[in-house]
Every structure is written in structure tokens, then in C-alpha cells.
Design an enzyme around this catalytic site. Structure first.
Site, PDB file in Angstrom:
ATOM      1  N   CYS A   2       0.833  -1.192   0.000  1.00  0.00           N
ATOM      2  CA  CYS A   2       0.000   0.000   0.000  1.00  0.00           C
ATOM      3  C   CYS A   2       0.875   1.252   0.000  1.00  0.00           C
ATOM      4  O   CYS A   2       2.099   1.180  -0.053  1.00  0.00           O
ATOM      5  CB  CYS A   2      -0.901   0.009   1.232  1.00  0.00           C
ATOM      6  SG  CYS A   2      -1.893  -1.487   1.428  1.00  0.00           S
ATOM      7  N   ARG A  50      -4.797   1.457  -0.805  1.00  0.00           N
ATOM      8  CA  ARG A  50      -4.759   0.020  -0.576  1.00  0.00           C
ATOM      9  C   ARG A  50      -4.647  -0.788  -1.861  1.00  0.00           C
ATOM     10  O   ARG A  50      -5.384  -0.558  -2.820  1.00  0.00           O
ATOM     11  CB  ARG A  50      -6.009  -0.435   0.169  1.00  0.00           C
ATOM     12  CG  ARG A  50      -5.946  -1.918   0.584  1.00  0.00           C
ATOM     13  CD  ARG A  50      -7.238  -2.380   1.207  1.00  0.00           C
ATOM     14  NE  ARG A  50      -7.098  -3.739   1.747  1.00  0.00           N
ATOM     15  CZ  ARG A  50      -8.113  -4.566   1.967  1.00  0.00           C
ATOM     16  NH1 ARG A  50      -9.339  -4.175   1.717  1.00  0.00           N
ATOM     17  NH2 ARG A  50      -7.894  -5.780   2.445  1.00  0.00           N
ATOM     18  N   ILE A  53      -4.435  -7.514  -0.708  1.00  0.00           N
ATOM     19  CA  ILE A  53      -3.697  -8.779  -0.786  1.00  0.00           C
ATOM     20  C   ILE A  53      -4.266  -9.791   0.212  1.00  0.00           C
ATOM     21  O   ILE A  53      -4.557 -10.933  -0.129  1.00  0.00           O
ATOM     22  CB  ILE A  53      -2.199  -8.563  -0.494  1.00  0.00           C
ATOM     23  CG1 ILE A  53      -1.594  -7.537  -1.474  1.00  0.00           C
ATOM     24  CG2 ILE A  53      -1.445  -9.892  -0.554  1.00  0.00           C
ATOM     25  CD1 ILE A  53      -1.533  -7.994  -2.906  1.00  0.00           C
ATOM     26  N   GLY A  76       2.851  -3.209   3.749  1.00  0.00           N
ATOM     27  CA  GLY A  76       3.699  -4.390   3.846  1.00  0.00           C
ATOM     28  C   GLY A  76       2.923  -5.635   4.204  1.00  0.00           C
ATOM     29  O   GLY A  76       1.717  -5.733   3.977  1.00  0.00           O
ATOM     30  N   ASP A 100      -3.453  -8.833   8.658  1.00  0.00           N
ATOM     31  CA  ASP A 100      -2.261  -8.626   9.475  1.00  0.00           C
ATOM     32  C   ASP A 100      -2.179  -7.223  10.053  1.00  0.00           C
ATOM     33  O   ASP A 100      -1.516  -6.999  11.063  1.00  0.00           O
ATOM     34  CB  ASP A 100      -0.995  -8.962   8.679  1.00  0.00           C
ATOM     35  CG  ASP A 100      -0.918  -8.230   7.350  1.00  0.00           C
ATOM     36  OD1 ASP A 100      -1.936  -7.660   6.910  1.00  0.00           O
ATOM     37  OD2 ASP A 100       0.170  -8.239   6.727  1.00  0.00           O
TER      38      ASP A 100
END
Length: 643
Positions: A2, A50, A53, A76, A100
Site C-alpha cells: 500500500c 490500498r 492482498i 507491507g 495482518d
């Protein structure tokens, strides 16, 4: 993958300009074309672009904790997020998503600034804790993800994934840093933590930055370094088995995604090793892509095809023609500051090719620095043997004289270019290595710059970058020392920067399993004698890979990812080089000695000397001034106005 951006009023709770924040966020649209949001509260604004993923449905940012007091924007991947999430849930934290990103806010609540030590992955993030009135920024250990920041004169602190978002803020002083310019013409990039602008900085790899409201001093803190605690004795066969096991485990954790995934495959050792491991883990054929060149001297495609055939990958190749130089100005816009690695051209093309089929790719970057793969390491060790025999007080006058007397032989193989070797031997170890990696030597830069610009440097020299890192190096071994120097400079400033910008220009996420920090830490314990042995770089790696790759892949001469600059500058780019380097844009900066510029152009185009690397460096600097500086409006270098 991102783009992040933030504005923080360090002096109080002054209102954040939403339109300004949105403009900065929009400047990084290419990094995250799927979604874009901003969040504003008194004295703080955060923005996020964004590229979806993980947890595509519910991973939007900025993302908050349960009561909304902690918010983060993140770029990341945290590969161990599921393990951390379980640990944090067991400690009483409540999760609303399966991404995450949410791990970061709860890890901050649980461990504070030590949260970074728990993350395994590539990351750059900005986190705001309203209760503590604290802004916390962090960058991953190896610098895979970028993070820029600046403290503006109005008391606002700004940060972003790319410099272009900070440039978009009208309060940034666009005054170039003379020391950064000196660095650029030595290294071909601007090493951390500098940027081309005095007021802006990069957060160095393995550092975090904590700012509280009312605090006006910015002091980054180191939280990690490559340990290089080498074992004196290591069983070779056991080391080979451990290396493969750790590589496979690293590749495995880098495969997590909810979108199509593939790999870059150049046909070199590192990318081939990654593809071999992927093929042993994945249940479907690996999607691989590579670039071929019309010039056979630069073409590795047949080696990539050999690996693709062995592992039955879905392989795609695109040929870059010898005149693929229309990207020059686009590169200046991508990198935001001068950047002179010409392999950015094919890197851009291979990312463009990969994005047609996948959203995430694995690459082999980091293997040369980790495992001593560069040819220059071999030459450095030869020179170190000679340095150990003769003290500098004797070497400096002797080899200095020989270096001055010996003719320049750019056309000859390295072993016959004794002038460079003599010049290196006349220096100490760090200065000798600096001489070997410099695009333009000290003498060349002395001639390149005007006397007024040299005065502005106040005796600063680009070698200081390496000297500072050499003082921090945790080991005395000469091979490990130069590996450490490259990890702190070339790897992050050139290789990872090149790949990040080229990939994100196409909204492509690139992951680097050879730079997993746990793998890097283990490799750093391997004795240097197993990394470079009998003149063979990556010795232990290649031996370990023999069951997976042919000798044709493992033991051929390294080709690199180069383009034929010398021919371009004497052929199709002949006039463009003359117009750019001898034109008004560089002349108006007051930085360059025109007589030396003319000499380099004339001598190269006549075939008398090969100045292709310095000319490319100048060409990219001219493009930076023309596209970034003039493209953004009036630009100031010291007291000189460039309209």
C-alpha cells in the site's frame, strides 16, 4: 502492499487540511489503486492507499483498536500475524478482521515500542495513540518497505511511503542537500537517511521513531541490526541442509495471499533457488516471468527457460529491445530523487509483465549481499591480502604512484585493469572498497563540481557514509564487513528502492524471502570461508542447491541485469545525451563544471573512454531537475533560483 501518508501537528491540535491530506494520499494512488481513505482528528491526519492482498473484504485502513484510541496505516506484510493474533487474543485483545494490519494496533497496546521486535515481515507503518498523544513510525529490519518524513517549519510532521507525497505539501522547503548530491554522484543513489532535500529524511531500516505532542526533536531509535556472530567451526554438510530447510521455510511463509502469485525468474542462482523451493511447496505450477534482451551479451533468458522447463512453470518472457529507453523521464517521476541504476529499465518492464498475470511475486533479491555473491567481494579479498602484508604508510605512496602512471583500460577484463587496483591499494580497507563501488571516483567528482559547490560541501566526502557504517559493524572479518556495508547502503538504497518503485508503479507486490530477517540472522553466523571459497561466491549456497539446479545455473559467470548504455550513448541516444548534459538545465544549477561535462561526452562518443555510467548518472539528475524540480514549480538550491 500500500501507500501511507500522515500529518501531525507537533505543537497543538490545529486543524488538519483535509484537501491537502487527500492530495498527498492521491500522489501515491499507484501504490494502492483498490481503495483510498483518510482519517482526521484534531492535530492529526492519516491517509492510506490500498492494494488488496490479505483479507480483501475487511482489511480497510486506517484501522483502529476496539475503542478507537489507537489507529494505524500500514504498508507491507506481517507473515507471522496469525501466530501473533492468537497470542494477543489469549491476552484479552479482540479482533474484528482477519488481516495482518490489526495485529499492529494490538501489539502496540500489549508491548508498546517493543512491538516491532515481534513482527516478521516487511513493513512501514504510522500509528497514533490518542491516549498517549504519541505518533509511532517503524520500518522493517532490512528496509524492504520505504518510509519518508519531514518536520516542516510550521510544526507539522509529515510522513509517507514515497517522497512525492511529501513534495506535494507546499510547506516543504525544496532546498537540495549538497551532501546528498555528493553521495549521489559517488553511489548512484542517495543513501539512508538522507534524501535529495535537506528538510526530508528516510527512516533507516531497523529503526523506529516516536514523537509526542510538544516534542520538537526527531530522534530515530535502532531496534535491530545484522548480528554477524559467526561460528568458528560449522559442519559443511549440516550447514547445507540447514540452509535449504531455512530457505524453504522462508519461501513457504511468503506464499500467503488471497490473490494470484508468481515469481521473477532471471536464470540466476537466487531467483532460480526461490522458484525451486516454490515448486516443491505449491500444488499448482508456479507462474514465472523474465526479461530477455536482443543483445546476447545481456541475455540470460535461456537459463531462465532451463529452470522453467525443469520445474514445469507457467513461464512468460518479454524481450526488451536495444532501444527501450523511452522510460528515462518516467523513471525520474517514479523515484522522486536522482536514481542512477540503469537496470531500473528492465526491472520496470519485468514488473509490467508480471502484473498482467499476478498481483504478488517472489524475487531473489538479497542473495548477493547475504552470501557474498558479488565479484567485487572476491577482488576486495585479494586486495585485503596485499593490505595485510604492507602497511598503509608504504602502500599509499607506492601504489598511488603506480595508479597515476598506469593507463586507464575500461575496455579490458578486470584482471588487466591494474590502474583501479593500484588506486584501491593506495587506500585503507573502507576507502578502497568505496573506490571500487563508486560510479565516479574522488578525482572525477573533484573535476565534476564547480569550486563554489565544493565549498558548499564543507569538506564532506561520500566515503563518510561507509566509514560511519564500518564503525557500527559488529565483526572485524573483512568479507563480513563489506557485506554489512552493502546491506546498509547498496541493498536498501539501490536494489530494494529500485524494485519497490518499479513494482508499485504497476500495483505489484514483490516479496523477498532471502531477506527474511530470521534467515538473514542465521546466514550471518555462517563463517565467511563458506560464503567465499577458492574464489567462488555463494559457495555454501551453491553446494546446497546442487540437487535442485544444474551446474549450468549454479557455476556460470554472473551476468547481472544490465542494459547497453555505452552503445546507446554513441548511437540512438547520442544527441539526447549531448542536449541534456550540455544543456541549460544542469548549467543553471551552478553545480557542474561544463568543461568536464564536455570532455566526458566527447571522449565517450568518440570511443576514447567509456563514460557510460557517469553519463547515465548525469542524465538521470537532469531528468530529476526537469521533471520533479521544475515540474513542481520554482526550486531553490541555496541562493540560486531555478525557474
Amino acid at each position: 502492499m500500500c501507500g501511507i501518508v500522515g500529518l501531525f501537528d507537533t505543537r497543538g491540535n490545529n486543524e488538519i487540511d483535509r484537501q491537502q491530506l487527500e492530495r498527498m494520499n492521491q500522489a501515491q494512488l499507484h501504490r494502492g489503486p483498490d481503495e483510498g481513505e483518510v482519517y482526521i482528528e484534531p492535530g492529526l491526519g492519516l491517509g492510506h492507499r490500498r492494494l488488496s492482498i490479505m483479507d480483501v473484504a475487511s482489511g480497510q485502513q486506517p484501522l483502529f483498536n476496539e475503542d478507537g484510541s489507537v489507529v494505524v496505516v500500514f504498508n507491507g506484510e506481517i507473515y507471522n500475524y496469525q501466530t501473533l493474533a492468537k497470542q494477543l487474543i489469549d491476552s484479552g485483545h479482540q479482533f474484528r478482521t482477519h488481516c495482518d494490519t490489526e495485529v499492529i494496533v494490538h501489539a502496540w497496546e500489549e508491548w508498546g515500542e517493543q512491538c516491532v521486535n515481534h513482527f516478521r515481515g516487511m513493513f512501514a507503518f504510522g500509528l497514533w495513540d490518542r491516549n498517549q498523544e504519541t505518533l509511532f513510525l517503524a520500518r522493517d529490519r532490512l528496509g524492504i518497505k520505504p518510509l519518508y518524513y519531514a518536520l516542516l517549519d510550521n510544526g507539522q510532521f509529515v510522513f509517507s511511503s514515497e517522497l512525492k507525497a511529501i513534495i506535494a505539501h507546499p510547506a516543504l522547503r525544496r532546498e537540495m542537500d549538497p551532501c546528498a548530491i555528493e553521495d549521489y554522484f559517488a553511489y548512484g543513489y542517495i543513501p539512508e537517511p538522507k534524501t535529495i532535500f535537506k528538510q526530508a529524511s528516510k527512516l533507516s531500516p531497523g529503526y523506529y521513531l516516536k514523537i509526542q505532542r510538544g516534542q520538537m526533536q526527531i530522534q530515530p531509535q535502532k531496534y535491530w541490526d545484522v548480528p554477524f556472530k559467526q561460528q568458528d567451526v560449522m559442519d559443511t554438510s549440516e550447514a547445507q541442509e540447514a540452509l535449504i530447510a531455512k530457505l524453504r521455510e522462508s519461501v513457504d511463509i511468503h506464499l500467503m495471499t488471497e490473490v494470484p502469485l508468481g515469481a521473477f525468474l532471471s536464470g540466476g542462482v537466487d531467483s532460480s533457488a526461490v522458484v525451486a523451493m516454490m515448486s516443491g511447496i505449491m500444488h499448482e505450477p508456479v507462474n514465472t516471468c523474465s526479461i530477455s534482451f536482443g543483445d546476447p551479451a545481456f541475455n540470460e533468458s535461456r537459463y531462465a527457460q532451463e529452470v522453467a522447463d525443469r520445474y514445469h512453470t507457467n513461464h512468460h518472457v518479454e524481450q526488451v529491445e536495444h532501444d527501450d529507453f523511452d522510460l528515462i523521464d518516467k523513471l525520474a517521476l517514479l523515484y522522486d530523487e536522482p536514481f542512477a541504476d540503469s537496470s531500473a529499465l528492465p526491472t520496470y518492464r519485468v514488473c509490467e509483465l508480471a502484473r498482467q498475470r499476478v498481483t504478488v511475486v517472489l524475487s531473489g533479491d538479497g542473495g548477493d549481499e547475504n552470501l557474498a555473491g558479488y565479484r567485487r567481494y572476491r577482488w576486495h579479498m585479494y586486495e585485503e591480502k596485499l593490505r595485510s602484508i604492507m602497511p598503509l604508510s608504504l602502500r599509499k605512496p607506492l601504489f598511488g604512484l603506480l595508479g597515476n602512471a598506469y593507463p586507464k583500460a575500461d575496455w579490458a577484463p578486470r584482471m588487466f585493469r591494474a590502474k583501479a587496483t593500484f588506486e584501491s591499494l593506495a587506500r585503507d580497507s573502507v576507502e578502497g572498497y568505496f573506490h571500487s563501488v563508486s560510479i565516479m571516483s574522488d578525482k572525477m567528482r573533484q573535476r565534476l563540481f564547480t569550486s563554489s559547490f565544493r565549498n558548499d560541501l564543507h569538506e564532506y566526502q561520500a566515503v563518510n557514509v561507509l566509514r560511519n557504517y564500518a564503525q557500527q559493524c559488529p565483526v572485524d572479518d573483512p568479507l563480513s564487513r563489506v557485506q554489512y556495508l552493502d546491506m546498509k547502503t547498496y541493498l536498501v538504497g539501490d536494489i530494494l528502492t529500485k524494485v519497490d518503485r518499479a513494482s508499485m508503479a504497476h500495483a505489484l507486490e514483490v516479496r523477498v524471502p532471502l531477506l527474511d530477517h530470521e534467515l538473514v540472522e542465521w546466514i550471518s553466523t555462517v563463517p565467511a570461508s563458506l560464503k567465499l571459497k577458492d574464489g567462488e561466491g555463494k559457495y555454501i549456497f551453491k553446494k546446497a542447491l546442487e540437487p535442485y539446479l544444474s551446474d549450468n545455473i549454479l557455476y556460470r559467470n554472473k551476468m547481472g541485469f544490465s542494459v547497453p548504455l555505452a552503445d546507446w550513448f554513441r548511437g540512438p541516444l547520442r544527441q539526447r545525451v549531448r542536449d541534456a548534459i550540455l544543456g541549460p538545465v544542469l548549467a543553471e544549477t551552478g553545480i557542474f563544471n561544463r568543461a568536464y561535462l564536455e570532455e566526458m561526452v566527447d571522449h565517450h562518443q568518440s570511443g576514447k573512454r567509456d563514460y557510460s555510467a557517469p553519463l547515465w548518472t548525469l542524465l538521470m539528475f537532469e531528468s530529476f531537475i526537469r521533471n520533479i524540480v521544475k515540474g513542481e514549480g520554482q526550486f531553490v538550491y541555496e541562493k540560486k533560483q531555478v525557474a
